[in-house]
Design an enzyme around this catalytic site. Structure first.
Site, PDB file in Angstrom:
ATOM      1  N   ASP A 142       2.546   2.356   2.778  1.00 34.03           N
ATOM      2  CA  ASP A 142       2.586   2.981   4.100  1.00 34.03           C
ATOM      3  C   ASP A 142       2.929   1.958   5.152  1.00 34.03           C
ATOM      4  OD1 ASP A 142      -0.262   4.998   3.374  1.00 34.03           O
ATOM      5  OD2 ASP A 142       1.794   5.674   3.729  1.00 34.03           O
ATOM      6  N   CYS A 157       4.283   8.398   2.285  1.00 32.78           N
ATOM      7  CA  CYS A 157       4.237   9.687   1.607  1.00 32.78           C
ATOM      8  C   CYS A 157       4.445  10.814   2.621  1.00 32.78           C
ATOM      9  CB  CYS A 157       2.905   9.862   0.899  1.00 32.78           C
ATOM     10  SG  CYS A 157       1.504   9.861   2.033  1.00 32.78           S
ATOM     11  N   CYS A 177       0.822  -1.199   0.000  1.00 32.18           N
ATOM     12  CA  CYS A 177       0.000   0.000   0.000  1.00 32.18           C
ATOM     13  C   CYS A 177       0.858   1.252   0.000  1.00 32.18           C
ATOM     14  CB  CYS A 177      -0.895   0.033   1.238  1.00 32.18           C
ATOM     15  SG  CYS A 177      -2.263  -1.093   1.098  1.00 32.18           S
ATOM     16  N   CYS A 199      -3.930   8.408   6.163  1.00 30.03           N
ATOM     17  CA  CYS A 199      -2.603   8.418   6.790  1.00 30.03           C
ATOM     18  C   CYS A 199      -2.724   8.781   8.276  1.00 30.03           C
ATOM     19  CB  CYS A 199      -1.675   9.421   6.103  1.00 30.03           C
ATOM     20  SG  CYS A 199      -1.287   8.969   4.412  1.00 30.03           S
TER      21      CYS A 199
END
Lengths: 382, 128
Positions: free
Chosen positions: B39, B64, B37, B108
């Site tokens: 993350d 990110c 993914c 996130c």
């Protein structure tokens, strides 16, 4: 120092093209008008058409101007589908551009079967699989010449031969190859091009259609482009494309630059090159171990370096690059990719190369320090 | 690619993240996410056994700009808090402290809050 290295996304309009546009801007007549002003504009368009046709070894009557390759790609598939309604299978590679993939998704909803030909880890299509998939039902095979994300070059001459033998239409998206490598389109049925990838304007491209191909227009209306693509012609766009193919591209220097950049950046442990060293002269796709592409892209952006990334977090569907998935990229490299794409008109100076290499190394290191996923060199991954 | 307009605070925490690293002999570690993914967050805790306050907290993140910023922010929000207080930190708290996140990046902040809760849960399971 500012470095624009996203030329696979779009290119700056060349100064010679701007000069030509300034000269031609007085030709504002509608090419369909009967007066002198209209006729002189029409004449310029036909001169451009002739030049572009010669460039890819086809006849001027086989070149049809469009708004760009997205339109050309849509047209190639939808236009041939409607003239061959009994053929309900379309074959494409697993790594096509969204303008092909999404058009095919739309065709699926109308009952078409879409077959994706797999690629190897360098992105080259499996020719045996292609041969086996072609059937009586095949409308069209569409395989892009050079992949925009990783630069893999497909053997379109061989693909063309296979399609000819099997009597099936062959279309290629030549957006990344036109103007950069020599193309003989005379053995191909359909070919798409976009001007803004080769220092011409945005909003212009063309579809090459081999004479005798049964295809319906996508746009009906005033009957421009010999009734095949209505809409007042994008005259300045056409002029820009004609001038852009004249420009001297420094392919050898750009290739050398690419080689050096790849060699230096591969020194970072755990880094892999996506595609192949023999790929497009201006496209460099690299994956770094255990980091994420958008964060690297942003750090480089802060340093004045413009590149792009295909990571999941940078896409609007939050899904990883279908190209890197198709080539079997492992999970630790899948999202840590960036694409550096060079300008074929202006190779980087050594100073600029050094700056790029230094900043990539610095910022990859920074992100790898923050990451919990550390690269361990083993005999397997050396 | 999407055009992400990040707030100044996000850019600050992304460019100069706080509390990066590991804790040797951490009292608990919480990890969430997966590389596919894009993350992965790992949070290390050092807890004062008497006061149940988070003495030290560090993070390691692959992700990110929003992922790195939310990780950094959550360690700042959790430091010095008791475990009970830290458990109550929501993704909205994280996003608000960062002057907001683009809607597509809200997940996130979820990851950060959840990773902290996983670390706390692991600590509580260890001592029980």
């Amino acid at each position: 120092m500012k470095l624009y290295l996203d030329n696979a996304a779009t290119t700056p309009i060349a100064k010679e093209v701007v000069e030509e546009l300034n000269k031609q801007i007085k030709n504002y007549g509608n090419p369909s008008s009967r007066h002198k002003l209209g006729k002189s504009t029409k004449e310029e368009i036909e001169k451009a058409r002739e030049k572009i046709a010669k460039f890819i070894n086809v006849k001027p009557g086989e070149v049809f101007f469009t708004s760009g390759a997205t339109e050309s790609n849509n047209w190639a598939i939808k236009g041939t589908a409607s003239t061959n309604p009994e053929k309900k299978q379309i074959i494409i590679s697993a790594i096509e551009h969204p303008s092909i993939l999404e058009t095919c998704e739309a065709m699926k909803k109308q009952g078409y079967k879409i077959d994706l030909i797999s690629v190897n880890k360098e992105g080259r299509i499996n020719l045996e699989e292609l041969k086996n998939k072609i059937s009586q039902d095949t409308l069209l095979v569409s395989i892009m010449h050079i992949n925009n994300e990783i630069g893999t070059i497909q053997p379109i001459e061989e693909i063309s031969k296979i399609c000819k033998e099997k009597r099936v239409l062959f279309h290629t998206d030549a957006v990344q190859s036109f103007g950069k490598i020599k193309i003989d389109a005379s053995q191909i049925d359909l070919l798409s091009v976009s001007g803004h990838k080769l220092n011409a304007m945005k909003g212009i491209g063309f579809l090459y259609i081999k004479k005798g191909t049964k295809i319906n227009p996508l746009l009906n209306g005033g009957g421009q482009e010999r009734n095949m693509r209505s809409g007042t012609e994008n005259f300045l766009g056409i002029v820009s494309l004609k001038k852009a193919i004249d420009l001297k591209r420094k392919i050898t220097e750009v290739s050398k630059s690419r080689e050096r950049i790849i060699k230096e950046i591969l020194k970072i442990p755990g880094t892999i090159l996506n595609g192949s060293e023999k790929g497009a002269c201006n496209i460099i796709s690299l994956s770094f171990y255990g980091i994420e592409g958008e964060s690297l892209q942003m750090l480089l952006d802060e340093e004045g370096i413009s590149i792009s990334t295909g990571s999941a977090c940078s896409s609007n569907k939050l899904s990883a690059s279908h190209v890197l998935e198709a080539t079997g990229t492992d999970e630790f490299h899948l999202n840590g990719n960036i694409r550096i794409s060079l300008d074929t008109l202006k190779p980087l100076t050594k100073k600029e190369e050094d700056f790029l290499i230094k900043k990539v190394k610095e910022n990859v290191e920074k992100l790898q320090k923050i990451s919990p996923i550390k690269f361990k060199e083993t005999s397997n991954n050396k | 690619m999407i055009n992400t307009n990040y707030s100044k605070k996000v850019i600050e925490h992304f460019s100069k993240p706080k509390n990066i690293g590991k804790i040797k002999n951490a009292d608990a570690i919480g990890e969430l996410g997966n590389p596919t993914c894009g993350d992965v967050m790992r949070i290390y805790l050092k807890v004062d056994k008497k006061t149940e306050k988070i003495k030290n907290i560090k993070f390691q993140t692959m992700g990110c700009a929003a992922a790195i910023a939310t990780s950094s922010m959550i360690t700042e929000l959790a430091k010095g808090k008791t475990l009970e207080q830290a458990k109550k930190i929501t993704n909205k708290d994280v996003a608000d402290s960062l002057q907001g996140l683009p809607p597509i990046k809200m997940h996130c902040s979820n990851l950060a809050a959840d990773a902290l809760r996983v670390a706390i849960k692991n600590y509580e399971e260890k001592i029980s």
